[in-house]
Design a protein around this motif. Sequence first.
Motif, PDB file in Angstrom:
ATOM      1  N   THR A 119       0.850  -1.192   0.000  1.00 45.43           N
ATOM      2  CA  THR A 119       0.000   0.000   0.000  1.00 45.43           C
ATOM      3  C   THR A 119       0.883   1.237   0.000  1.00 45.43           C
ATOM      4  N   ARG A 120       0.471   2.233  -0.791  1.00 43.54           N
ATOM      5  CA  ARG A 120       1.215   3.501  -0.812  1.00 43.54           C
ATOM      6  C   ARG A 120       0.240   4.646  -1.015  1.00 43.54           C
ATOM      7  N   LEU A 121       0.661   5.826  -0.634  1.00 46.30           N
ATOM      8  CA  LEU A 121      -0.128   7.030  -0.865  1.00 46.30           C
ATOM      9  C   LEU A 121       0.415   7.731  -2.094  1.00 46.30           C
ATOM     10  N   GLN A 122      -0.486   8.379  -2.861  1.00 48.79           N
ATOM     11  CA  GLN A 122      -0.054   9.093  -4.066  1.00 48.79           C
ATOM     12  C   GLN A 122      -1.014  10.233  -4.346  1.00 48.79           C
ATOM     13  N   LEU A 123      -0.473  11.294  -4.907  1.00 46.93           N
ATOM     14  CA  LEU A 123      -1.267  12.409  -5.412  1.00 46.93           C
ATOM     15  C   LEU A 123      -1.351  12.276  -6.921  1.00 46.93           C
ATOM     16  N   MET A 124      -2.527  12.574  -7.483  1.00 49.41           N
ATOM     17  CA  MET A 124      -2.681  12.575  -8.941  1.00 49.41           C
ATOM     18  C   MET A 124      -3.612  13.717  -9.325  1.00 49.41           C
ATOM     19  N   ARG A 125      -3.402  14.199 -10.542  1.00 47.90           N
ATOM     20  CA  ARG A 125      -4.343  15.147 -11.124  1.00 47.90           C
ATOM     21  C   ARG A 125      -4.292  14.998 -12.637  1.00 47.90           C
ATOM     22  N   THR A 126      -5.411  15.313 -13.290  1.00 47.70           N
ATOM     23  CA  THR A 126      -5.459  15.241 -14.749  1.00 47.70           C
ATOM     24  C   THR A 126      -5.437  16.651 -15.309  1.00 47.70           C
ATOM     25  N   GLU A 127      -4.812  16.766 -16.473  1.00 48.72           N
ATOM     26  CA  GLU A 127      -4.765  18.042 -17.182  1.00 48.72           C
ATOM     27  C   GLU A 127      -4.482  17.737 -18.648  1.00 48.72           C
ATOM     28  N   ASP A 128      -5.361  18.189 -19.531  1.00 55.02           N
ATOM     29  CA  ASP A 128      -5.172  18.006 -20.976  1.00 55.02           C
ATOM     30  C   ASP A 128      -4.897  16.545 -21.351  1.00 55.02           C
ATOM     31  N   ASP A 129      -5.723  15.625 -20.865  1.00 59.03           N
ATOM     32  CA  ASP A 129      -5.594  14.200 -21.162  1.00 59.03           C
ATOM     33  C   ASP A 129      -4.256  13.614 -20.723  1.00 59.03           C
ATOM     34  N   ARG A 130      -3.731  14.136 -19.631  1.00 58.05           N
ATOM     35  CA  ARG A 130      -2.501  13.626 -19.024  1.00 58.05           C
ATOM     36  C   ARG A 130      -2.719  13.473 -17.527  1.00 58.05           C
ATOM     37  N   ILE A 131      -2.101  12.448 -16.956  1.00 60.83           N
ATOM     38  CA  ILE A 131      -2.121  12.271 -15.504  1.00 60.83           C
ATOM     39  C   ILE A 131      -0.746  12.642 -14.970  1.00 60.83           C
ATOM     40  N   TYR A 132      -0.753  13.524 -13.995  1.00 57.71           N
ATOM     41  CA  TYR A 132       0.467  13.918 -13.289  1.00 57.71           C
ATOM     42  C   TYR A 132       0.420  13.293 -11.903  1.00 57.71           C
ATOM     43  N   GLU A 133       1.567  12.810 -11.448  1.00 53.57           N
ATOM     44  CA  GLU A 133       1.651  12.188 -10.125  1.00 53.57           C
ATOM     45  C   GLU A 133       2.530  13.028  -9.209  1.00 53.57           C
ATOM     46  N   GLY A 134       2.386  12.763  -7.920  1.00 52.01           N
ATOM     47  CA  GLY A 134       3.230  13.417  -6.934  1.00 52.01           C
ATOM     48  C   GLY A 134       4.675  12.950  -7.080  1.00 52.01           C
ATOM     49  N   ASP A 135       5.588  13.841  -6.714  1.00 52.71           N
ATOM     50  CA  ASP A 135       7.027  13.579  -6.835  1.00 52.71           C
ATOM     51  C   ASP A 135       7.619  13.417  -5.435  1.00 52.71           C
ATOM     52  N   PHE A 136       8.045  12.208  -5.107  1.00 49.74           N
ATOM     53  CA  PHE A 136       8.605  11.940  -3.781  1.00 49.74           C
ATOM     54  C   PHE A 136      10.096  12.246  -3.697  1.00 49.74           C
ATOM     55  N   SER A 137      10.677  12.887  -4.718  1.00 51.54           N
ATOM     56  CA  SER A 137      12.114  13.209  -4.714  1.00 51.54           C
ATOM     57  C   SER A 137      12.512  14.036  -3.503  1.00 51.54           C
ATOM     58  N   PHE A 138      11.593  14.839  -3.015  1.00 46.31           N
ATOM     59  CA  PHE A 138      11.896  15.724  -1.891  1.00 46.31           C
ATOM     60  C   PHE A 138      11.247  15.223  -0.605  1.00 46.31           C
ATOM     61  N   GLY A 139      10.879  13.954  -0.588  1.00 46.32           N
ATOM     62  CA  GLY A 139      10.289  13.357   0.600  1.00 46.32           C
ATOM     63  C   GLY A 139       8.784  13.549   0.645  1.00 46.32           C
ATOM     64  N   GLY A 140       8.223  13.205   1.791  1.00 50.57           N
ATOM     65  CA  GLY A 140       6.787  13.304   1.958  1.00 50.57           C
ATOM     66  C   GLY A 140       6.420  14.173   3.144  1.00 50.57           C
ATOM     67  N   ASP A 141       5.200  14.672   3.115  1.00 45.29           N
ATOM     68  CA  ASP A 141       4.708  15.511   4.208  1.00 45.29           C
ATOM     69  C   ASP A 141       4.302  14.612   5.391  1.00 45.29           C
ATOM     70  N   PRO A 142       3.869  15.193   6.506  1.00 45.80           N
ATOM     71  CA  PRO A 142       3.490  14.381   7.663  1.00 45.80           C
ATOM     72  C   PRO A 142       2.364  13.370   7.385  1.00 45.80           C
ATOM     73  N   GLU A 143       1.522  13.641   6.383  1.00 50.77           N
ATOM     74  CA  GLU A 143       0.464  12.695   6.014  1.00 50.77           C
ATOM     75  C   GLU A 143       1.001  11.537   5.170  1.00 50.77           C
ATOM     76  N   GLY A 144       2.201  11.704   4.565  1.00 48.27           N
ATOM     77  CA  GLY A 144       2.773  10.675   3.713  1.00 48.27           C
ATOM     78  C   GLY A 144       2.643  10.964   2.235  1.00 48.27           C
ATOM     79  N   TYR A 145       2.167  12.160   1.885  1.00 44.53           N
ATOM     80  CA  TYR A 145       2.042  12.562   0.480  1.00 44.53           C
ATOM     81  C   TYR A 145       3.243  13.407   0.088  1.00 44.53           C
ATOM     82  N   PRO A 146       3.606  13.431  -1.202  1.00 49.39           N
ATOM     83  CA  PRO A 146       4.764  14.221  -1.630  1.00 49.39           C
ATOM     84  C   PRO A 146       4.500  15.726  -1.479  1.00 49.39           C
ATOM     85  N   TYR A 147       5.585  16.470  -1.402  1.00 49.90           N
ATOM     86  CA  TYR A 147       5.490  17.926  -1.266  1.00 49.90           C
ATOM     87  C   TYR A 147       5.191  18.627  -2.584  1.00 49.90           C
ATOM     88  N   THR A 148       5.466  17.970  -3.702  1.00 48.37           N
ATOM     89  CA  THR A 148       5.311  18.613  -5.000  1.00 48.37           C
ATOM     90  C   THR A 148       4.851  17.584  -6.037  1.00 48.37           C
TER      91      THR A 148
END
Length: 162
Positions: A119-148
């Motif tokens: 199990t993992r947490l992830q952020l996603m959003r759609t824009e112009d028929d594309r899915i963007y995901e959260g970037d864990f390169s800079f770690g995660g916030d206290p909830e476990g989601y990426p900062y950017t």
Amino acid sequence: MAVYLGQWAGPCDEILTETFITIPGRIYWIGEVMVQEPDTIVSQWVSSGRSDRTVIEIVPARPGVLTMISTKRVYGNPTCNGAPEEIQQSLTSEAAFLGTKFIDGRDADKFEIRNANGTRLQLMRTEDDRIYEGDFSFGGDPEGYPYTMKRDPSLERLPAAP
């Protein structure tokens, strides 16, 4: 959640293969002494002439939950064109919607993704028929989601089948 439904394709990745090259040693003189260096073996990654792409089909599972079926397709060329030579085993995941988070100046959807790998947490959003995901390169916030969010899309929508 309806914006995520459909077939999505990841980027085309060229498949590299490792080869080993022998660099012959050399013989030279230092003053009156002959010196012989041994051969050197180095590893090098080169194109295999093949490529692969992951295709994900997203369908509704139940209210607030999406089923994602991920399949890797391998092609006999470096550009992911034509019919695949091989279709590798699918991985099925469930993505449970947990709300939204304001990030990088916009809302992103919070998901908990479960599959055979865990199990993992992830952020996603759609824009112009594309899915963007959260970037864990800079770690995660206290909830476990990426900062950017990633700047490049992770997936692009495939046209609907005729």
